[in-house]
Motif scaffolding. Structure first.
Motif, mmCIF file in Angstrom:
data_model
loop_
_atom_site.group_PDB
_atom_site.id
_atom_site.type_symbol
_atom_site.label_atom_id
_atom_site.label_comp_id
_atom_site.label_asym_id
_atom_site.label_seq_id
_atom_site.Cartn_x
_atom_site.Cartn_y
_atom_site.Cartn_z
ATOM 1 N N TYR A 1 0.426 2.264 6.775
ATOM 2 C CA TYR A 1 -0.403 1.701 5.716
ATOM 3 C C TYR A 1 -0.798 0.281 6.100
ATOM 4 O O TYR A 1 0.056 -0.548 6.401
ATOM 5 C CB TYR A 1 0.354 1.698 4.388
ATOM 6 C CG TYR A 1 0.594 3.081 3.868
ATOM 7 C CD1 TYR A 1 -0.227 3.616 2.887
ATOM 8 C CD2 TYR A 1 1.622 3.872 4.367
ATOM 9 C CE1 TYR A 1 -0.024 4.902 2.411
ATOM 10 C CE2 TYR A 1 1.839 5.156 3.898
ATOM 11 C CZ TYR A 1 1.014 5.661 2.921
ATOM 12 O OH TYR A 1 1.224 6.934 2.465
ATOM 13 N N ARG A 2 -2.083 0.016 6.079
ATOM 14 C CA ARG A 2 -2.612 -1.301 6.418
ATOM 15 C C ARG A 2 -2.994 -2.050 5.135
ATOM 16 O O ARG A 2 -3.350 -1.421 4.135
ATOM 17 C CB ARG A 2 -3.863 -1.160 7.297
ATOM 18 C CG ARG A 2 -3.619 -0.404 8.588
ATOM 19 C CD ARG A 2 -2.991 -1.320 9.589
ATOM 20 N NE ARG A 2 -2.823 -0.596 10.851
ATOM 21 C CZ ARG A 2 -1.824 -0.805 11.649
ATOM 22 N NH1 ARG A 2 -0.907 -1.686 11.359
ATOM 23 N NH2 ARG A 2 -1.704 -0.125 12.771
ATOM 24 N N GLY B 1 -5.112 -3.657 2.395
ATOM 25 C CA GLY B 1 -6.444 -3.255 1.947
ATOM 26 C C GLY B 1 -6.573 -1.760 1.732
ATOM 27 O O GLY B 1 -7.625 -1.259 1.378
ATOM 28 N N GLY B 2 -5.481 -1.017 1.993
ATOM 29 C CA GLY B 2 -5.497 0.410 1.703
ATOM 30 C C GLY B 2 -5.828 1.315 2.873
ATOM 31 O O GLY B 2 -5.739 2.527 2.761
ATOM 32 N N GLU B 3 -6.214 0.760 4.018
ATOM 33 C CA GLU B 3 -6.530 1.596 5.177
ATOM 34 C C GLU B 3 -5.253 2.231 5.715
ATOM 35 O O GLU B 3 -4.190 1.617 5.713
ATOM 36 C CB GLU B 3 -7.179 0.748 6.271
ATOM 37 C CG GLU B 3 -7.601 1.541 7.482
ATOM 38 C CD GLU B 3 -8.219 0.644 8.557
ATOM 39 O OE1 GLU B 3 -8.020 0.958 9.741
ATOM 40 O OE2 GLU B 3 -8.860 -0.353 8.201
ATOM 41 N N ARG B 4 -5.376 3.475 6.166
ATOM 42 C CA ARG B 4 -4.229 4.204 6.718
ATOM 43 C C ARG B 4 -4.515 4.604 8.162
ATOM 44 O O ARG B 4 -5.584 5.095 8.476
ATOM 45 C CB ARG B 4 -3.955 5.471 5.911
ATOM 46 C CG ARG B 4 -3.592 5.194 4.496
ATOM 47 C CD ARG B 4 -3.433 6.457 3.722
ATOM 48 N NE ARG B 4 -3.283 6.135 2.313
ATOM 49 C CZ ARG B 4 -2.980 6.997 1.402
ATOM 50 N NH1 ARG B 4 -2.792 8.256 1.721
ATOM 51 N NH2 ARG B 4 -2.862 6.632 0.154
ATOM 52 N N GLU B 5 -3.527 4.399 8.999
ATOM 53 C CA GLU B 5 -3.614 4.836 10.391
ATOM 54 C C GLU B 5 -2.667 6.017 10.573
ATOM 55 O O GLU B 5 -1.509 5.955 10.177
ATOM 56 C CB GLU B 5 -3.206 3.692 11.318
ATOM 57 C CG GLU B 5 -3.198 4.083 12.782
ATOM 58 C CD GLU B 5 -2.658 2.980 13.681
ATOM 59 O OE1 GLU B 5 -2.352 3.297 14.839
ATOM 60 O OE2 GLU B 5 -2.537 1.828 13.229
ATOM 61 N N GLU C 1 0.831 -1.209 0.000
ATOM 62 C CA GLU C 1 0.000 0.000 0.000
ATOM 63 C C GLU C 1 0.864 1.257 0.000
ATOM 64 O O GLU C 1 0.580 2.215 -0.703
ATOM 65 C CB GLU C 1 -0.962 0.004 1.193
ATOM 66 C CG GLU C 1 -2.062 -1.038 1.101
ATOM 67 C CD GLU C 1 -1.586 -2.464 1.396
ATOM 68 O OE1 GLU C 1 -0.487 -2.652 1.983
ATOM 69 O OE2 GLU C 1 -2.305 -3.397 1.014
#
Length: 178
Positions: free
Chosen positions: A149-150, A152-156, A25
């Motif tokens: 970056y996680r 699946g595209g999720e960002r923390e 990602e």
């Protein structure tokens, strides 16, 4: 030293970078940003039987800094925002080669200085950057945001306080790449 071939990444490099460095990602995002002129993603490659393994990378942020302190005190400065070398290849000079390659690129683009942020507790990185000619700026630590970056595209987003270190790229004061 001199053990890696450093070049600007392309979309075709993504599978090999992910095999070695993970972070699909992150690299996908940086390649999109690079294509829009936002920055440069440089990758260090080591030859092997498959043609090449990514052993490190550096991202150079060319867009305006997100932090107001940097925009105020270092307008238009390029930023090193990511420098890594795979665990089995650290302390071989690859990180230094990546940093120097980024500095050369910046010089060619007309930049006279570069900056980076380093975590307050990351003494090893601070020593490395100081040895390479970076000096801590006089304006104190800066609150920044680390993006994780996680899959699946999720960002923390995580708050991080960094020391800002700056290096002049000015050959009139001696070679900037000693």
């Amino acid at each position: 030293m001199g053990t890696a071939d450093i070049r600007q990444a392309t979309g075709g490099d993504l599978p090999a970078m992910v095999r070695s460095l993970g972070q699909e990602e992150y690299f996908s995002d940086r390649l999109v940003l690079q294509d829009s002129g936002h920055g440069l993603l440089l990758v260090a490659w080591q030859d092997d039987v498959t043609g090449g393994v990514a052993v490190g990378d550096v991202y150079v942020w060319l867009a305006a800094a997100e932090e107001p302190e940097l925009r105020a005190h270092l307008p238009d400065v390029a930023l090193i925002t990511h420098l890594e070398v795979v665990a089995g290849r650290r302390n071989e000079g690859i990180g230094t080669e990546l940093l120097r390659a980024a500095e050369h690129r910046l010089w060619d683009l007309g930049h006279k200085q570069v900056a980076l942020g380093v975590g307050l507790d990351n003494r090893d990185a601070q020593r490395l950057y100081a040895r390479l000619g970076y000096a801590e700026w006089l304006h104190g630590p800066v609150a920044t945001t680390e993006v994780v970056y996680r899959p699946g595209g999720e960002r923390e987003l995580r708050p991080e306080t960094c020391r800002i270190m700056v290096r002049r790229l000015d050959p009139e004061h001696g070679s900037p790449w000693r």
